[in-house]
Motif scaffolding. Structure first.
Motif, short mmCIF file in Angstrom:
data_model
loop_
_atom_site.label_atom_id
_atom_site.label_comp_id
_atom_site.label_asym_id
_atom_site.label_seq_id
_atom_site.Cartn_x
_atom_site.Cartn_y
_atom_site.Cartn_z
N LEU A 38 33.68 27.87 45.37
CA LEU A 38 33.49 26.72 46.25
C LEU A 38 32.06 26.68 46.80
O LEU A 38 31.45 27.70 47.09
CB LEU A 38 34.47 26.78 47.43
N ASN A 39 31.57 25.46 46.92
CA ASN A 39 30.27 25.18 47.52
C ASN A 39 30.47 24.24 48.70
O ASN A 39 31.53 23.60 48.83
CB ASN A 39 29.34 24.52 46.50
N TYR A 40 29.44 24.12 49.55
CA TYR A 40 29.55 23.17 50.66
C TYR A 40 29.81 21.76 50.13
O TYR A 40 30.52 20.97 50.75
CB TYR A 40 28.27 23.19 51.51
N LYS A 57 40.74 8.47 43.15
CA LYS A 57 41.93 9.11 43.70
C LYS A 57 42.59 9.95 42.61
O LYS A 57 42.59 9.59 41.44
CB LYS A 57 42.91 8.07 44.23
N GLY A 58 43.17 11.07 43.04
CA GLY A 58 43.78 11.96 42.07
C GLY A 58 42.80 12.87 41.37
O GLY A 58 43.14 13.53 40.38
N LEU A 59 41.56 12.92 41.88
CA LEU A 59 40.53 13.78 41.31
C LEU A 59 40.95 15.25 41.37
O LEU A 59 41.48 15.71 42.37
CB LEU A 59 39.23 13.59 42.09
N ILE A 60 40.69 15.98 40.29
CA ILE A 60 40.80 17.43 40.31
C ILE A 60 39.45 17.97 40.78
O ILE A 60 38.45 17.82 40.08
CB ILE A 60 41.15 18.01 38.93
N PRO A 61 39.36 18.56 41.97
CA PRO A 61 38.06 19.01 42.48
C PRO A 61 37.66 20.36 41.89
O PRO A 61 38.35 20.92 41.03
CB PRO A 61 38.30 19.08 43.99
N GLY A 62 36.57 20.90 42.41
CA GLY A 62 36.09 22.20 41.96
C GLY A 62 34.96 22.07 40.97
O GLY A 62 35.18 21.95 39.76
N GLU A 321 39.31 26.26 53.95
CA GLU A 321 39.24 26.55 55.39
C GLU A 321 38.27 27.70 55.66
O GLU A 321 37.51 27.68 56.63
CB GLU A 321 40.64 26.89 55.92
N LYS A 322 38.32 28.72 54.81
CA LYS A 322 37.39 29.85 54.95
C LYS A 322 35.96 29.38 54.77
O LYS A 322 35.06 29.81 55.50
CB LYS A 322 37.75 30.93 53.93
N LEU A 323 35.72 28.48 53.82
CA LEU A 323 34.38 27.94 53.61
C LEU A 323 33.87 27.25 54.88
O LEU A 323 32.71 27.39 55.25
CB LEU A 323 34.40 26.96 52.44
N ALA A 324 34.74 26.51 55.54
CA ALA A 324 34.35 25.80 56.76
C ALA A 324 33.98 26.77 57.88
O ALA A 324 33.17 26.44 58.75
CB ALA A 324 35.49 24.88 57.21
N LYS A 330 29.82 34.17 48.30
CA LYS A 330 30.64 33.13 47.69
C LYS A 330 32.14 33.30 47.94
O LYS A 330 32.64 34.43 48.03
CB LYS A 330 30.41 33.10 46.18
N ILE A 331 32.83 32.16 48.02
CA ILE A 331 34.29 32.12 48.11
C ILE A 331 34.81 31.63 46.76
O ILE A 331 34.36 30.61 46.24
CB ILE A 331 34.74 31.18 49.24
N VAL A 332 35.77 32.38 46.21
CA VAL A 332 36.26 32.10 44.86
C VAL A 332 37.77 31.96 44.89
O VAL A 332 38.47 32.66 45.63
CB VAL A 332 35.85 33.21 43.88
#
Length: 336
Positions: A38-40, A57-62, A321-324, A330-332
């Protein structure tokens, strides 16, 4: 397959669903995803403040992922089934100057990203995973690794004896410390945490500034450099703090604008910019040729990413939530 889909803006609208496994068309590859970092940008996209008008809408993020090629379409020649690969964020930017149309082909929005068990990618939008890295490590490279590399190597060719100011200890900043250290540069790091600044020194930082106890951090940079300033500033904060980045830069220095943690707008003193003859350069990650150069550099110098924490696929919202909350490195999200 299982995939996380963003059905509306807001983390509460990130849902785990069953969707069809896509089939590769000519020159496409199907990747069995192992890890997503994850990135900001990923948080901003979910929050609806990153080009919301472009996001379906319905986007797969990441945006950043790594895995193994599971199938290939017709006429694929650059990778084969079983190859370990890492995604390339700007999927159509192969080399050369930036063109605005590249923005429509970002992985993780507006194109589907890697937060799924399988991901469909062009054979031109992957790079070989470094052989001595795990997929969890490799998933951190596409944005957090390539962004500081592109700024320091493509726009300034940072070398031994040069100086760089790096803001914070997030994913991009930690990579910047590691890369600049391997280049032989003097590295000044700012943070509000003395503990994180100590860890930054362990990674190669030569000087540190706690901006809570030294709020005039630009002045502190000038003091450390005998009034000269630094060759490169990596500004991940944005907002009106950009004015201090200009102050901290050497004459004809580079201020690389990478992030916008403190806002997407700023007010500059143009006389500062003019008298410093400052180069203010927006950094939109980088192209695939430079990504391949980065992979070779990391391998040569045995650099491994710093991982703050790893979350299971089913707990992806917790990773956001951890990223925030902030991280050191890095968070993976581990998919498989």
């Amino acid at each position: 397959m299982r995939a996380w889909t963003l059905d509306n803006f807001g983390l509460e609208n990130l849902n785990l669903r069953e969707v069809d496994v896509p089939s590769p068309a000519p020159h496409e590859v199907l990747v069995k995803v192992s890890a997503v970092s994850l990135n900001y940008r990923d948080k901003a996209l979910v929050d609806g403040i990153y080009a919301p008008e472009k996001m379906p809408k319905g986007l797969i993020p990441g945006a950043d992922s790594a895995g193994t090629v599971a199938a290939v379409g017709r006429d694929v020649t650059k990778v084969a089934v079983g190859d370990r690969v890492t995604s390339h964020f700007y999927s159509t930017w192969q080399d050369g100057p930036w063109l605005p149309e590249y923005a429509d082909f970002q992985l993780g929005g507006p194109l589907d990203g890697g937060l799924a068990e399988y991901q469909l990618l062009s054979e031109d939008s992957v790079v070989p995973t470094p052989p001595d890295m795990t997929d969890v490590e490799a998933a951190t490279l596409p944005i957090a690794g390539l962004t500081p590399w592109f700024a320091m190597r493509e726009y300034r060719n940072l070398k031994a004896g040069d100086s760089v100011l790096i803001q914070g200890t997030g994913g991009v900043s930690i990579f910047a410390i590691q890369l600049a250290s391997a280049m032989g540069a003097r590295i000044i790091v700012t943070s509000s945490s003395d503990e994180k600044l100590l860890r930054a020194r362990e990674l190669g930082a030569t000087d540190t500034i706690n901006y809570r106890t030294s709020p005039d951090w630009a002045g502190a940079v000038l003091e450390l450099t005998d009034g000269a300033g630094v060759d490169v500033v990596l500004d991940v904060v944005g907002g009106d703090g950009l004015r201090n980045s200009v102050r901290a830069a050497k004459g004809n220095g580079l201020v690389a604008v990478i992030g916008f943690l403190d806002g997407q707008t700023t007010t500059l003193d143009l006389m500062d910019v003019i008298w410093h003859q400052t180069q203010i350069q927006g950094i939109a990650v980088g192209h695939r040729r430079s990504f391949n150069d980065l992979v070779r550099f990391l391998d040569k110098h045995a650099i491994h990413p710093v991982i703050d924490s790893v979350f299971p696929f089913e707990e992806a919202p917790r990773a956001y939530e951890k990223l925030a909350q902030g991280a050191f490195g890095k968070i993976v999200i581990e998919v498989a």
